[in-house]
Design an enzyme around this catalytic site. Structure first.
Site, mmCIF file in Angstrom:
data_model
loop_
_atom_site.group_PDB
_atom_site.id
_atom_site.type_symbol
_atom_site.label_atom_id
_atom_site.label_comp_id
_atom_site.label_asym_id
_atom_site.label_seq_id
_atom_site.Cartn_x
_atom_site.Cartn_y
_atom_site.Cartn_z
ATOM 1 N N LYS A 239 63.519 113.197 67.057
ATOM 2 C CA LYS A 239 64.098 111.925 66.602
ATOM 3 C C LYS A 239 65.611 111.991 66.364
ATOM 4 O O LYS A 239 66.292 110.979 66.439
ATOM 5 C CB LYS A 239 63.392 111.445 65.327
ATOM 6 C CG LYS A 239 61.982 110.919 65.599
ATOM 7 C CD LYS A 239 61.364 110.294 64.361
ATOM 8 C CE LYS A 239 59.986 109.757 64.680
ATOM 9 N NZ LYS A 239 59.352 109.046 63.566
ATOM 10 N N ASP B 105 60.687 102.260 63.262
ATOM 11 C CA ASP B 105 59.960 102.759 62.089
ATOM 12 C C ASP B 105 60.314 101.975 60.821
ATOM 13 O O ASP B 105 59.442 101.707 59.986
ATOM 14 C CB ASP B 105 60.289 104.241 61.831
ATOM 15 C CG ASP B 105 59.454 105.183 62.676
ATOM 16 O OD1 ASP B 105 58.373 104.774 63.156
ATOM 17 O OD2 ASP B 105 59.880 106.346 62.857
ATOM 18 N N ALA C 156 61.183 110.365 58.658
ATOM 19 C CA ALA C 156 60.481 109.160 58.210
ATOM 20 C C ALA C 156 61.137 108.613 56.940
ATOM 21 O O ALA C 156 61.262 107.394 56.771
ATOM 22 C CB ALA C 156 59.007 109.465 57.966
ATOM 23 N N LEU D 247 52.601 107.214 54.168
ATOM 24 C CA LEU D 247 52.869 107.140 55.605
ATOM 25 C C LEU D 247 51.923 108.016 56.412
ATOM 26 O O LEU D 247 51.734 107.805 57.607
ATOM 27 C CB LEU D 247 54.312 107.570 55.900
ATOM 28 C CG LEU D 247 55.371 106.477 55.920
ATOM 29 C CD1 LEU D 247 55.399 105.705 54.629
ATOM 30 C CD2 LEU D 247 56.750 107.044 56.212
#
Ligand code: NAP
Length: 270
Positions: free
Chosen positions: A68, A105, A131, A213
């Site tokens: 990411k 996200d 995240a 999550l």
């Protein structure tokens, strides 16, 4: 005959549920196209991107651990994801071969909370990885109040408070929770194969929301403990489906079918 396709890339990748989600929507809409899983190691990422860039059938990819951050160096960034969220989870190929990176996200995380007024509310967030960046970005946009981050690596978490302009503090994972209106687990703790997340939820007020999550397992120890205390909970599938819905539209040019989430959740938990 070749047909349009998108994929999810990561290392490891076998655990990804994205092919099930996108495949379900493609079939439900009767769209021509595939959504695949591609195992791409860190060493192979640049080669993968260069190869896909010249494939006119490739609509783009979702990006998961560990790419990411690295993928941001390989694609265009018109929305300044680098300077804001700081992590990309989606790459879209334009017809001319340009690759645009974005992040779905943050919006996927926030969707189940959209009806709430979190302005000024104290929140607690566990984790400071990729995240957590999306979570903190969304919470900053919602103008939340004091933010307590619980994380193993305190420096990383302090950096995130500063990055997102949030007022708050960083504490150890075993510190007592603050009386937060919202508790979010954005760490890997509680995931299958990872250590559990053992938090004493008693400091939370009775109307607090606990959001995990982690979606494997879906009913994490944290969510079970929250439900046992009578607190409202949000599980990781809400965010997973929310972020996928935004990416699906970018890849295939159509919104996912409405009213099919229960069917999709059943498929994902079968
Ligand atoms: P990441 O960037 O690798 O970050 C992992 C986080 O967990 C870091 O804060 C790390 O602490 C902490 N952590 C990991 N192992 C730990 C351990 N043994 N002890 C204490 N802390 C530990 O991963 P990520 O991309 O942020 O993903 C985190 C979780 O969110 C995963 O379970 C992922 O599946 C989930 N997720 C779900 C969705 C969804 O749509 N539902 C979307 C994205 C991610 P340090 O900072 O100290 O290293």
């Amino acid at each position: 005959m070749s047909r349009p396709f998108a994929e999810v890339i990561g290392d490891p990748i076998t655990q990804s549920k994205s092919p099930l989600i996108h495949g379900f929507w493609l079939r439900a809409l009767g769209l021509e196209g595939d959504y695949r899983r591609a195992h791409v190691t860190a060493d192979a990422l640049a080669h993968y991107v260069a190869e896909r860039r010249i494939d006119a059938e490739w609509r783009g990819c979702n990006v998961t651990i560990p790419h990411k951050l690295a993928v941001m160096e390989l694609v265009e960034d018109p929305g300044d994801i680098r300077g804001t969220i700081g992590a990309m989870n989606t790459v879209i190929r334009q017809k001319d071969g340009a690759l645009i990176g974005t992040n779905t996200d943050a919006a996927g995380f926030y969707a189940p909370l959209a009806e709430l007024d979190l302005a000024g509310a104290p929140v607690a967030v566990v984790g400071a990885g990729g995240a957590a960046r999306a979570v903190l970005f969304a919470l900053a946009r919602a103008n939340v109040g004091y933010v307590t981050i619980l994380n193993r690596s305190p420096l990383k978490a302090m950096g995130l408070l500063a990055t997102f302009g949030l007022k708050g503090e960083v504490v150890a994972l075993d510190a007592p929770l603050p009386p937060a209106a919202l508790l979010v687990n954005s760490s890997s703790l509680g995931m299958t194969g990872q250590p559990p997340l053992d938090l004493d939820l008693s400091p939370l007020p009775d109307d607090a929301i606990v959001y995990d999550l982690v979606y494997a397992p879906l009913q994490t120890g944290l969510l079970k403990a929250a439900a046992a205390r009578g607190l409202d909970t949000v599980d990781g599938l809400d965010m997973l489906i929310g972020q996928a819905a935004l990416a699906f539209e970018l890849f295939f040019g159509a919104a996912p079918p409405e009213g099919r989430d229960d069917e999709l959740r059943a498929l994902l938990t079968a």
